[in-house]
Design a protein around this motif. Sequence first.
Motif: not given
Length: 208
Positions: A108-123, A152-162
Motif C-alpha cells: 500500500t505504500v512506497v518509502t524512499v530512503w537516504d542510502v548514506r544516512k539510512g533514514k526514511e525521507i519520503g512516503t 494501474g501505474i502511479r507516477l510521483w515527483d521524486a523530489k516533492t512526493g506529489k
Amino acid sequence: RRPRGMLFAAAFSPDGRQIAAAGASGAVRLLKTDTGELVGVLHGHQRDVVDLAYCPKKSTLATASRDGDVRLWDTGTGRTRRQLAGGANIRRVAFSPDGQRLAVGKPTVVTVWDVRKGKEIGTLPLPKQNQGLRALAWSSDGRWLAASFGRGIRLWDAKTGKVGDTRNHNREIIPRNVGIGVFQVKMWRNLSMLQRKNDFHQPRNSSS
C-alpha cells in the motif's frame, strides 16, 4: 551447490560481470556472468529474499526479505553496510540512478530512503484498492518514480512526493525486469547450481 527452495529474484551488476540471485533459502549468491562460478554467498536474512537491486554507482547490493529487513551489502567484502527497518510485506527495492536513494515498495505504500544516512525521507501512498505492488522504476534522471500495481501505474515527483499521474490498463500489468530478460533466461541453463533449466521459461516476445 544448488540452493534449497525456489529462486525469487536475480539481477546483473552495473558492469554486467556479476549476477546476484536469491530466494527461499534467505541467502544471496553472487556468480560470475561469463562462467557461472560462485564467488560469494551473503548470509543475514532470516526468511525468503523477495527482491534485490544493485546500486548503479557503488559495489552495493540491496536485498528485501520477508523477515522485514532491507539490507545494503558490500559485494566486495560480503558484509552488511547498512540494515533498514523496511517492515512487513516488503515487495520491491529500486535504487535511484545516482545511487543516493532507495525506493522500498510494500502493498500500500512506497518509502524512499537516504542510502548514506539510512533514514526514511519520503512516503508515497498507493491507491487503497491496488491489488498489490508489482514493480518499481526510476526515470533515468531520477526525477520520477513509478510503481505498477494490478492494472494501474502511479507516477510521483521524486523530489516533492506529489502524484504526477495515475493510469489504469484494461488488463493486469505483468512487470518485466530488463535484468531478467531473454539473455539471462538462456544463461540459467549453464547455472545448474541455481535451478534445473526446466524451471525457467523464456518470456514470449511482446511489442509493449
